[in-house]
Motif scaffolding. Structure first.
Motif, PDB file in Angstrom:
ATOM      1  N   LEU A  62       0.820  -1.209   0.000  1.00  0.00           N
ATOM      2  CA  LEU A  62       0.000   0.000   0.000  1.00  0.00           C
ATOM      3  C   LEU A  62       0.855   1.260   0.000  1.00  0.00           C
ATOM      4  N   VAL A  63       1.885   1.284   0.844  1.00  0.00           N
ATOM      5  CA  VAL A  63       2.660   2.515   0.977  1.00  0.00           C
ATOM      6  C   VAL A  63       3.641   2.718  -0.169  1.00  0.00           C
ATOM      7  N   MET A  64       3.853   1.699  -1.001  1.00  0.00           N
ATOM      8  CA  MET A  64       4.739   1.868  -2.155  1.00  0.00           C
ATOM      9  C   MET A  64       3.968   2.046  -3.460  1.00  0.00           C
ATOM     10  N   LEU A  65       2.905   1.272  -3.641  1.00  0.00           N
ATOM     11  CA  LEU A  65       2.217   1.274  -4.931  1.00  0.00           C
ATOM     12  C   LEU A  65       1.274   2.462  -5.112  1.00  0.00           C
ATOM     13  N   ALA A  66       0.429   2.717  -4.110  1.00  0.00           N
ATOM     14  CA  ALA A  66      -0.531   3.811  -4.254  1.00  0.00           C
ATOM     15  C   ALA A  66       0.159   5.157  -4.506  1.00  0.00           C
ATOM     16  N   PRO A  67       1.222   5.518  -3.774  1.00  0.00           N
ATOM     17  CA  PRO A  67       1.904   6.782  -4.090  1.00  0.00           C
ATOM     18  C   PRO A  67       2.512   6.795  -5.489  1.00  0.00           C
ATOM     19  N   ALA A  68       3.055   5.657  -5.946  1.00  0.00           N
ATOM     20  CA  ALA A  68       3.632   5.605  -7.291  1.00  0.00           C
ATOM     21  C   ALA A  68       2.560   5.851  -8.344  1.00  0.00           C
ATOM     22  N   VAL A  69       1.389   5.259  -8.139  1.00  0.00           N
ATOM     23  CA  VAL A  69       0.275   5.459  -9.080  1.00  0.00           C
ATOM     24  C   VAL A  69      -0.215   6.904  -9.041  1.00  0.00           C
ATOM     25  N   ALA A  70      -0.353   7.449  -7.842  1.00  0.00           N
ATOM     26  CA  ALA A  70      -0.810   8.836  -7.714  1.00  0.00           C
ATOM     27  C   ALA A  70       0.184   9.800  -8.363  1.00  0.00           C
ATOM     28  N   LEU A  73      -0.866   6.609   4.650  1.00  0.00           N
ATOM     29  CA  LEU A  73      -1.159   5.258   4.191  1.00  0.00           C
ATOM     30  C   LEU A  73      -0.595   4.226   5.160  1.00  0.00           C
ATOM     31  N   GLY A  74       0.590   4.512   5.692  1.00  0.00           N
ATOM     32  CA  GLY A  74       1.180   3.594   6.659  1.00  0.00           C
ATOM     33  C   GLY A  74       0.319   3.459   7.904  1.00  0.00           C
ATOM     34  N   GLN A  75      -0.270   4.555   8.334  1.00  0.00           N
ATOM     35  CA  GLN A  75      -1.159   4.501   9.485  1.00  0.00           C
ATOM     36  C   GLN A  75      -2.416   3.711   9.152  1.00  0.00           C
ATOM     37  N   PHE A  76      -2.896   3.820   7.935  1.00  0.00           N
ATOM     38  CA  PHE A  76      -4.085   3.088   7.512  1.00  0.00           C
ATOM     39  C   PHE A  76      -3.847   1.586   7.560  1.00  0.00           C
ATOM     40  N   ILE A  77      -2.637   1.172   7.205  1.00  0.00           N
ATOM     41  CA  ILE A  77      -2.299  -0.256   7.260  1.00  0.00           C
ATOM     42  C   ILE A  77      -2.544  -0.802   8.653  1.00  0.00           C
ATOM     43  N   TYR A  78      -2.029  -0.114   9.644  1.00  0.00           N
ATOM     44  CA  TYR A  78      -2.161  -0.626  11.000  1.00  0.00           C
ATOM     45  C   TYR A  78      -3.610  -0.664  11.447  1.00  0.00           C
ATOM     46  N   ARG A  79      -4.362   0.369  11.104  1.00  0.00           N
ATOM     47  CA  ARG A  79      -5.746   0.435  11.544  1.00  0.00           C
ATOM     48  C   ARG A  79      -6.569  -0.699  10.961  1.00  0.00           C
ATOM     49  N   THR A  80      -6.315  -1.099   9.753  1.00  0.00           N
ATOM     50  CA  THR A  80      -7.110  -2.136   9.118  1.00  0.00           C
ATOM     51  C   THR A  80      -6.680  -3.531   9.525  1.00  0.00           C
ATOM     52  N   GLY A  81      -5.705  -3.661  10.391  1.00  0.00           N
ATOM     53  CA  GLY A  81      -5.315  -4.963  10.877  1.00  0.00           C
ATOM     54  C   GLY A  81      -4.314  -5.678  10.007  1.00  0.00           C
ATOM     55  N   LEU A  82      -3.833  -5.040   8.941  1.00  0.00           N
ATOM     56  CA  LEU A  82      -2.843  -5.701   8.092  1.00  0.00           C
ATOM     57  C   LEU A  82      -1.537  -5.952   8.828  1.00  0.00           C
ATOM     58  N   ILE A  83      -1.394  -5.330   9.998  1.00  0.00           N
ATOM     59  CA  ILE A  83      -0.199  -5.588  10.796  1.00  0.00           C
ATOM     60  C   ILE A  83      -0.091  -7.071  11.143  1.00  0.00           C
ATOM     61  N   MET A  84      -1.247  -7.752  11.230  1.00  0.00           N
ATOM     62  CA  MET A  84      -1.237  -9.165  11.608  1.00  0.00           C
ATOM     63  C   MET A  84      -1.025 -10.095  10.423  1.00  0.00           C
ATOM     64  N   LYS A  85      -1.107  -9.604   9.201  1.00  0.00           N
ATOM     65  CA  LYS A  85      -1.021 -10.491   8.041  1.00  0.00           C
ATOM     66  C   LYS A  85       0.290 -11.278   7.984  1.00  0.00           C
ATOM     67  N   PRO A  86       1.446 -10.653   8.221  1.00  0.00           N
ATOM     68  CA  PRO A  86       2.677 -11.451   8.208  1.00  0.00           C
ATOM     69  C   PRO A  86       2.679 -12.543   9.266  1.00  0.00           C
ATOM     70  N   VAL A  87       2.102 -12.243  10.426  1.00  0.00           N
ATOM     71  CA  VAL A  87       2.037 -13.238  11.492  1.00  0.00           C
ATOM     72  C   VAL A  87       1.117 -14.378  11.081  1.00  0.00           C
ATOM     73  N   TYR A  88      -0.025 -14.036  10.478  1.00  0.00           N
ATOM     74  CA  TYR A  88      -0.955 -15.064  10.002  1.00  0.00           C
ATOM     75  C   TYR A  88      -0.266 -15.987   8.997  1.00  0.00           C
ATOM     76  N   ASP A  89       0.443 -15.406   8.052  1.00  0.00           N
ATOM     77  CA  ASP A  89       1.073 -16.218   7.017  1.00  0.00           C
ATOM     78  C   ASP A  89       2.137 -17.139   7.600  1.00  0.00           C
ATOM     79  N   ARG A  90       2.880 -16.627   8.558  1.00  0.00           N
ATOM     80  CA  ARG A  90       3.879 -17.493   9.174  1.00  0.00           C
ATOM     81  C   ARG A  90       3.205 -18.599   9.976  1.00  0.00           C
ATOM     82  N   ALA A  91       2.128 -18.286  10.676  1.00  0.00           N
ATOM     83  CA  ALA A  91       1.403 -19.310  11.436  1.00  0.00           C
ATOM     84  C   ALA A  91       0.938 -20.428  10.500  1.00  0.00           C
ATOM     85  N   ARG A  92       0.461 -20.063   9.309  1.00  0.00           N
ATOM     86  CA  ARG A  92      -0.017 -21.054   8.337  1.00  0.00           C
ATOM     87  C   ARG A  92       1.110 -21.937   7.803  1.00  0.00           C
TER      88      ARG A  92
END
Length: 553
Positions: free
Chosen positions: A182-190, A213-232
């Motif tokens: 999110l923090v790399m692609l959306a700014p590049a497109v904009a 955008l970085g703050q939005f990541i945390y609010r939406t819970g994407l902070i847990m996505k890397p942990v979820y993927d490793r758990a899987r």
């Protein structure tokens, strides 16, 4: 897209269900006609021979191993048919170990997934008020994806499971849930929308936009996505002491759906079954989860006898051991982890935190080199992700205990892909007060400076000084903390628990934790206020904790 990025059209030979697209072939539409070539080749096998790249979005199994064997050195194979690609990666690797292969499947490296780009193209276009999505914006997105793939994944990458991914044959494409997309692609497109003249709302401060955008990541819970993927990546058995609780049952259904762990529920089978039916859950005992019957488990005698042997020198009689093991599901869960019948445990939805901690400490030891337990709790809100220490365990810890807990907490922040920035909080600002509390936090700074000189931290300081770097540099130009703190270390339990809860409720924040630190097994004690999402998140954290410990042993 390949042509737009520089691939010469004359080097492309196309093939459809009717065969090679060649000059003179009848009934070619304009899109195909532009790739018609002057060639006498008519089969897929003929055009694949000597090719550098195969790009297919067609039908499963049409690219045969003998065809791959004829390709150029180090061929790139993009076999994107789903669910069965044109050739399975293991078949291609068998005949051409030097090939680089990508598919649309998530169970192989290099998954080609439109989730990597589409949400972020739309976000960048909408934020810039673009009148359309043009080629410049699309190519900017592609280049940003390529840049991200080349970036060092560091601790974020390790949280996805296995080794830290680095750019190479098995890591050409970022994973779909990489929070950095999110923090790399959306700014590049904009930016491309602005540069190409289609933006009606140009973004004046691109750095501020990236931070938002970085703050939005945390609010939406994407902070847990890397942990979820490793758990899987390596499913662990997580036992829930309060298996009858509705919050636990709802969470366990999500754990099963997300494939985060294999759950073990402790409780009465008839109660658990009744509540599963009433809640409309889909999970099945013996298939989706294991059930430990507290009224009739053949291991009960072994449990109480082993527990008595561990605690008889602490005044626990055989009768007391029997009674405790029969009535305290937290002890049953702890014994299951101790005996290797479960890999991690979750408790605390019912009862008092310190009572549960006492049961755990009667079964588990401390981590090597650790003198005491502590707890860290996180809050995710619109401002970002913030962690507080020690919110639940140590009433009035010494400077040494605080320093030890801080080092443990800093290590765990990296699980989320967060670089710790530690603020040692006090009512005092860098020596402005001279009393025992301020002196204690000053001593913590001295201990940490000696034990972890590379740790980004500072103190002792007031909370607003930790938050505001400009203020901090004005009152103390030689501060050793850079940027805004994200790990706040408090002098005692009262301060930590009050600050954490006020931040959570006043900012409508989402809590992560408490994360129990210091015990030598993956065990976490939640609170009665825990939500379903918090239980799910802590399950993933407990599972990854178990993975890390297993890897070390």
């Amino acid at each position: 897209m390949l042509v737009a990025l520089g691939l010469k059209p004359e080097n492309i030979v196309a093939f459809d269900r009717e065969g090679v697209i060649y000059q003179g072939r009848p009934s070619l539409d304009p899109d195909k006609a532009r790739y018609a070539r002057d060639t006498d080749k008519r089969t897929l096998a003929e055009i694949v021979a000597g090719a550098d790249v195969f790009l297919g979005l067609s039908a499963g199994g049409i690219l045969k191993p003998e065809m791959v064997a004829t390709m150029a050195d180090r061929p790139i194979i993009l076999a994107l048919a789903n669910p069965t690609p044109e050739i399975m990666p293991e078949e291609a690797k068998k005949v051409r170990p030097d090939c680089i292969i990508a598919t649309g499947r998530s169970d192989y490296p290099n998954q080609v997934n439109n989730a990597v780009c589409f949400p972020y193209i739309f976000r960048g276009a909408l934020d810039a008020g673009a009148t359309g999505i043009n080629e410049a914006m699309k190519t900017a997105c592609v280049r940003a994806i390529a840049e991200l793939a080349r970036m060092e994944a560091s601790d974020l990458g390790s949280a996805y499971g296995g080794d830290v991914p680095s750019f190479g044959p098995d890591y050409l494409i970022p994973r779909p849930f990489d929070p950095r997309l999110l923090v790399m692609l959306a700014p590049a497109v904009a930016q491309a929308a602005m540069d190409s003249g289609v933006a009606t709302r140009p973004i004046a401060d691109m750095e501020a936009y990236k931070e938002k955008l970085g703050q939005f990541i945390y609010r939406t819970g994407l902070i847990m996505k890397p942990v979820y993927d490793r758990a899987r990546s390596d499913i662990k058995r997580v036992v829930y002491a309060e298996g009858e609780e509705e919050t636990v049952l709802r969470a366990v259904q999500s754990v099963i759906d997300y494939k985060l762990a294999y759950p073990i529920l402790i409780g009465r089978p008839e109660v658990i079954d009744m509540r599963i039916q009433r809640l409309g859950l889909r999970m099945r005992p013996g298939v989706d989860f294991e059930l430990t019957n507290i009224n009739d488990d053949p291991r009960f005698n072994e449990y109480w006898q082993q527990y008595h042997a561990m605690t008889e020198r602490r005044g626990v009689t055989p009768d007391a051991a029997k009674a405790l093991m029969r009535s305290r599901t937290t002890l049953i869960a702890a014994m299951m982890v101790k005996r290797g019948e479960a890999d991690a445990m979750i408790c605390g939805l019912v009862g008092r935190y310190h009572k549960k901690l006492g049961y755990l400490r009667s079964v588990f030891g401390l981590d090597p080199g650790v003198q005491c337990t502590s707890a860290m709790t996180g809050v995710i809100n619109d401002k970002g992700a913030w962690f507080f220490l020690d919110t639940h365990v140590q009433l009035d810890p010494s400077a040494e205990q605080i320093a030890e807990a801080t080092l443990q907490a800093s290590y765990r922040l990296k699980l989320f892909g967060i670089e710790p920035k530690v603020a040692l909080l006090s009512h005092s600002n860098f020596g402005s007060h001279d009393n025992p509390s301020a002196g204690k936090m000053r001593k913590v700074w001295e201990i940490l400076k000696a034990r972890a000189p590379k740790l980004d931290m500072g103190g002792e300081m007031q909370a607003d000084t930790a938050w505001d770097e400009a203020l901090r540099r004005r009152v103390f130009p030689n501060t050793t903390l850079t940027g805004r703190a994200n790990l706040f270390v408090l002098p005692n339990l009262d301060a930590a628990n009050i600050v954490y809860n006020m931040v959570r409720v006043m900012t409508d924040g989402v809590a992560i934790g408490p994360i129990l630190m210091g015990v030598d097994k993956p065990a976490h004690i939640l609170t009665t206020a825990s939500s379903v999402r918090r239980v799910v998140n802590m399950t993933a954290i407990a599972a990854v904790d178990a993975q890390i410990r297993a890897a070390r042993s």
